[in-house]
Design a protein around this motif. Structure first.
Motif, PDB file in Angstrom:
ATOM      1  N   GLU A   7       0.867  -1.176   0.000  1.00 53.24           N
ATOM      2  CA  GLU A   7       0.000   0.000   0.000  1.00 53.24           C
ATOM      3  C   GLU A   7       0.899   1.220   0.000  1.00 53.24           C
ATOM      4  O   GLU A   7       1.908   1.252   0.700  1.00 53.24           O
ATOM      5  N   ILE A   8       0.537   2.236  -0.801  1.00 53.78           N
ATOM      6  CA  ILE A   8       1.304   3.479  -0.835  1.00 53.78           C
ATOM      7  C   ILE A   8       0.998   4.247   0.450  1.00 53.78           C
ATOM      8  O   ILE A   8      -0.146   4.634   0.688  1.00 53.78           O
ATOM      9  N   VAL A   9       2.017   4.476   1.266  1.00 57.48           N
ATOM     10  CA  VAL A   9       1.851   5.201   2.522  1.00 57.48           C
ATOM     11  C   VAL A   9       2.019   6.698   2.287  1.00 57.48           C
ATOM     12  O   VAL A   9       1.259   7.503   2.806  1.00 57.48           O
ATOM     13  N   SER A  10       3.034   7.070   1.508  1.00 56.28           N
ATOM     14  CA  SER A  10       3.262   8.482   1.222  1.00 56.28           C
ATOM     15  C   SER A  10       4.026   8.623  -0.083  1.00 56.28           C
ATOM     16  O   SER A  10       4.700   7.698  -0.527  1.00 56.28           O
ATOM     17  N   ILE A  11       3.878   9.795  -0.682  1.00 59.11           N
ATOM     18  CA  ILE A  11       4.596  10.118  -1.911  1.00 59.11           C
ATOM     19  C   ILE A  11       5.385  11.385  -1.637  1.00 59.11           C
ATOM     20  O   ILE A  11       4.857  12.370  -1.145  1.00 59.11           O
ATOM     21  N   ASP A  12       6.692  11.320  -1.943  1.00 60.50           N
ATOM     22  CA  ASP A  12       7.581  12.449  -1.694  1.00 60.50           C
ATOM     23  C   ASP A  12       8.407  12.697  -2.952  1.00 60.50           C
ATOM     24  O   ASP A  12       9.427  12.038  -3.161  1.00 60.50           O
ATOM     25  N   ASP A  14       9.880  12.282  -6.296  1.00 57.77           N
ATOM     26  CA  ASP A  14      10.062  11.185  -7.250  1.00 57.77           C
ATOM     27  C   ASP A  14      10.051   9.807  -6.589  1.00 57.77           C
ATOM     28  O   ASP A  14      10.346   8.806  -7.246  1.00 57.77           O
ATOM     29  N   TYR A  15       9.710   9.745  -5.309  1.00 59.88           N
ATOM     30  CA  TYR A  15       9.730   8.476  -4.580  1.00 59.88           C
ATOM     31  C   TYR A  15       8.422   8.249  -3.834  1.00 59.88           C
ATOM     32  O   TYR A  15       7.726   9.185  -3.495  1.00 59.88           O
ATOM     33  N   ALA A  16       8.133   6.979  -3.581  1.00 59.64           N
ATOM     34  CA  ALA A  16       6.953   6.614  -2.796  1.00 59.64           C
ATOM     35  C   ALA A  16       7.378   5.623  -1.722  1.00 59.64           C
ATOM     36  O   ALA A  16       8.264   4.790  -1.944  1.00 59.64           O
ATOM     37  N   ASN A  17       6.761   5.739  -0.552  1.00 62.74           N
ATOM     38  CA  ASN A  17       6.990   4.798   0.537  1.00 62.74           C
ATOM     39  C   ASN A  17       5.885   3.753   0.503  1.00 62.74           C
ATOM     40  O   ASN A  17       4.706   4.087   0.570  1.00 62.74           O
ATOM     41  N   LEU A  18       6.287   2.479   0.419  1.00 63.32           N
ATOM     42  CA  LEU A  18       5.346   1.367   0.346  1.00 63.32           C
ATOM     43  C   LEU A  18       5.436   0.533   1.616  1.00 63.32           C
ATOM     44  O   LEU A  18       6.520   0.323   2.146  1.00 63.32           O
ATOM     45  N   LYS A  19       4.272   0.058   2.055  1.00 69.12           N
ATOM     46  CA  LYS A  19       4.194  -0.813   3.232  1.00 69.12           C
ATOM     47  C   LYS A  19       3.616  -2.141   2.788  1.00 69.12           C
ATOM     48  O   LYS A  19       2.601  -2.184   2.093  1.00 69.12           O
ATOM     49  N   ARG A  20       4.268  -3.244   3.170  1.00 67.63           N
ATOM     50  CA  ARG A  20       3.737  -4.569   2.827  1.00 67.63           C
ATOM     51  C   ARG A  20       2.460  -4.822   3.588  1.00 67.63           C
ATOM     52  O   ARG A  20       2.356  -4.513   4.768  1.00 67.63           O
ATOM     53  N   THR A  21       1.491  -5.385   2.905  1.00 64.68           N
ATOM     54  CA  THR A  21       0.202  -5.675   3.532  1.00 64.68           C
ATOM     55  C   THR A  21      -0.099  -7.169   3.593  1.00 64.68           C
ATOM     56  O   THR A  21      -1.057  -7.567   4.233  1.00 64.68           O
ATOM     57  N   ASP A  22       0.710  -7.985   2.934  1.00 61.01           N
ATOM     58  CA  ASP A  22       0.460  -9.426   2.940  1.00 61.01           C
ATOM     59  C   ASP A  22       1.091 -10.121   4.144  1.00 61.01           C
ATOM     60  O   ASP A  22       0.765 -11.276   4.415  1.00 61.01           O
ATOM     61  N   ILE A  23       1.977  -9.421   4.868  1.00 54.32           N
ATOM     62  CA  ILE A  23       2.565  -9.941   6.099  1.00 54.32           C
ATOM     63  C   ILE A  23       2.641  -8.801   7.112  1.00 54.32           C
ATOM     64  O   ILE A  23       2.525  -7.629   6.743  1.00 54.32           O
ATOM     65  N   VAL A  31      10.548   3.419  -3.106  1.00 53.22           N
ATOM     66  CA  VAL A  31      10.563   3.013  -4.512  1.00 53.22           C
ATOM     67  C   VAL A  31      10.456   4.252  -5.392  1.00 53.22           C
ATOM     68  O   VAL A  31       9.646   5.147  -5.130  1.00 53.22           O
ATOM     69  N   ALA A  32      11.258   4.303  -6.443  1.00 51.07           N
ATOM     70  CA  ALA A  32      11.186   5.397  -7.405  1.00 51.07           C
ATOM     71  C   ALA A  32       9.838   5.356  -8.116  1.00 51.07           C
ATOM     72  O   ALA A  32       9.370   4.289  -8.521  1.00 51.07           O
ATOM     73  N   ARG A  33       9.207   6.513  -8.259  1.00 47.82           N
ATOM     74  CA  ARG A  33       7.885   6.573  -8.897  1.00 47.82           C
ATOM     75  C   ARG A  33       7.924   6.128 -10.349  1.00 47.82           C
ATOM     76  O   ARG A  33       6.925   5.668 -10.888  1.00 47.82           O
ATOM     77  N   ALA A  34       9.084   6.218 -10.974  1.00 50.29           N
ATOM     78  CA  ALA A  34       9.216   5.770 -12.366  1.00 50.29           C
ATOM     79  C   ALA A  34       8.949   4.269 -12.501  1.00 50.29           C
ATOM     80  O   ALA A  34       8.586   3.801 -13.577  1.00 50.29           O
ATOM     81  N   LEU A  35       9.094   3.514 -11.406  1.00 51.54           N
ATOM     82  CA  LEU A  35       8.850   2.074 -11.430  1.00 51.54           C
ATOM     83  C   LEU A  35       7.399   1.717 -11.115  1.00 51.54           C
ATOM     84  O   LEU A  35       7.011   0.558 -11.220  1.00 51.54           O
ATOM     85  N   ILE A  40      -0.870   6.301  -9.334  1.00 51.60           N
ATOM     86  CA  ILE A  40      -0.857   6.049  -7.893  1.00 51.60           C
ATOM     87  C   ILE A  40      -1.141   7.310  -7.083  1.00 51.60           C
ATOM     88  O   ILE A  40      -0.823   8.422  -7.508  1.00 51.60           O
ATOM     89  N   THR A  41      -1.770   7.111  -5.939  1.00 54.87           N
ATOM     90  CA  THR A  41      -1.964   8.149  -4.930  1.00 54.87           C
ATOM     91  C   THR A  41      -1.750   7.479  -3.577  1.00 54.87           C
ATOM     92  O   THR A  41      -1.650   6.251  -3.502  1.00 54.87           O
TER      93      THR A  41
END
Length: 56
Positions: A7-12, A14-23, A31-35, A40-41
């Motif tokens: 899940e996208i936690v925050s966007i800063d 050119d980068y986004a902070n992702l949190k795993r939700t399956d564990i 992660v670079a937003r280019a990827l 995404i929001t």
């Protein structure tokens, strides 16, 4: 190949902070937003599989 759910936690710039939700995991993945899909929001749920992110 494994599948990971995020899940996208925050966007800063050119980068986004992702949190795993399956564990239980408190760590964030930067992660670079280019990827990531262009649409995404914060709060967007993603699936990572075969080295590619997809909105679910």
């Amino acid at each position: 190949m494994e599948t990971f759910m995020y899940e996208i936690v925050s966007i800063d710039g050119d980068y986004a902070n992702l949190k795993r939700t399956d564990i239980e995991c408190e760590d964030l993945k930067l992660v670079a937003r280019a990827l990531l899909p262009a649409e995404i929001t914060e709060g967007t749920k993603l699936k990572y599989e075969w080295m590619q992110y997809e909105i679910i």
